[in-house]
Scaffold this active site. Structure first.
Site, PDB file in Angstrom:
ATOM      1  N   GLY A 291       0.782  -1.235   0.000  1.00 27.74           N
ATOM      2  CA  GLY A 291       0.000   0.000   0.000  1.00 27.74           C
ATOM      3  C   GLY A 291       0.810   1.280   0.000  1.00 27.74           C
TER       4      GLY A 291
ATOM      5  N   ASP B  63      -2.201  -4.326 -18.485  1.00 32.63           N
ATOM      6  CA  ASP B  63      -1.170  -3.273 -18.596  1.00 32.63           C
ATOM      7  C   ASP B  63      -1.156  -2.648 -19.991  1.00 32.63           C
ATOM      8  OD1 ASP B  63      -0.452  -3.863 -15.970  1.00 32.63           O
ATOM      9  OD2 ASP B  63       1.064  -5.317 -16.584  1.00 32.63           O
TER      10      ASP B  63
ATOM     11  N   GLU C 123      -9.575  -3.645 -21.050  1.00 34.62           N
ATOM     12  CA  GLU C 123      -9.803  -5.080 -20.794  1.00 34.62           C
ATOM     13  C   GLU C 123      -8.536  -5.921 -20.957  1.00 34.62           C
ATOM     14  OE1 GLU C 123     -11.220  -3.734 -24.767  1.00 34.62           O
ATOM     15  OE2 GLU C 123     -11.531  -3.108 -22.703  1.00 34.62           O
TER      16      GLU C 123
ATOM     17  N   HIS D 193       2.039   0.918 -13.047  1.00 34.14           N
ATOM     18  CA  HIS D 193       2.872  -0.246 -13.396  1.00 34.14           C
ATOM     19  C   HIS D 193       4.337   0.175 -13.357  1.00 34.14           C
ATOM     20  CE1 HIS D 193       3.762  -4.124 -15.110  1.00 34.14           C
ATOM     21  NE2 HIS D 193       4.594  -3.516 -15.936  1.00 34.14           N
TER      22      HIS D 193
END
Ligand code: GRF
Length: 210
Positions: free
Chosen positions: A17, A150, A147, A114
């Site tokens: 987190g 990355d 959908e 990412h």
């Protein structure tokens, strides 16, 4: 998105987190105006990020995903996001693919971070992939979620040089520092309402002068 009302974030996480905490810090320190955290949702009960949300006094929920069908789990998470009137979903180390129904429920309103300069090195262990490949420049990407894994439209990227002295661990730590800046900046851009998606590009809206 900027209707004058605060933009309400729903943060989804599975672990540590640190990106969530960076976002919370940016809000607390006034670096992310007009944005508030509506709810933090974890799919792993032991996620340290969930405990951190509780300690900060934020609304937090746990929906354990293990052993559940994706569509059923996602329906619960979606209902929770709606109940908390979430405008923008932020995946912050959420280690679970979203169902098509989930993605469709928040069109261009789901962000992910990412730890590589996409489209290079999608998937797991991106920092290690980049280091092992021998890249000279690494970094992170905040993108809209579609959908595919990355893959969605890039909101922003931050790049750093790979140093001769780096190993994959030190590189990952330096990328993480960039992530913590990038996520708040990306949220600010989306929340401002000043940007739009044009094809695969996330660009400033053209101002029409009448
Ligand atoms: C980050 O490296 C992020 O880019 C990736 O998962 C990691 C989550 O870290 N998607 P944290 O839980 O935010 O500390």
């Amino acid at each position: 998105m900027s209707s004058g009302k605060p933009v309400r974030l729903g943060i989804l996480l599975s672990g540590r987190g640190s990106n969530f905490l960076a976002i919370a810090g940016a809000i607390r320190e006034g670096r992310l105006e007009g944005v508030e955290i509506a709810v933090v949702i974890a799919n792993v009960a032991e996620a340290p990020g969930l405990a951190a949300a509780r300690d900060l006094g934020l609304k937090h929920e746990i929906f354990v995903s293990k052993g559940r069908k994706r569509a059923e789990h996602d329906a619960d998470v979606l209902a929770c996001l709606r109940a908390h009137r979430v405008d923008l979903v932020c995946l912050a180390g959420y280690m679970r693919l979203l169902s098509p129904e989930f993605v469709a429920a928040f069109p261009n309103r789901i962000l992910n971070i990412h730890p590589s300069l996409l489209p290079a090195f999608p998937g797991l262990d991106a920092q290690e992939q980049a280091f092992d490949y021998g890249v000279k420049v690494a970094g992170c990407t905040v993108h809209l979620v579609d959908e595919h894994l990355d893959h969605g439209v890039i909101v922003l990227q931050r790049a750093i040089p790979v140093l001769e002295t780096d190993d994959s661990h030190s590189l990952a730590l330096r990328i993480l520092d960039e992530e913590h800046v990038a996520y708040a900046d990306a949220i600010a851009r989306v929340a401002s309402g000043e940007y739009e998606v044009r094809g695969r590009r996330f660009v400033k809206r053209k101002v029409s002068i009448n």
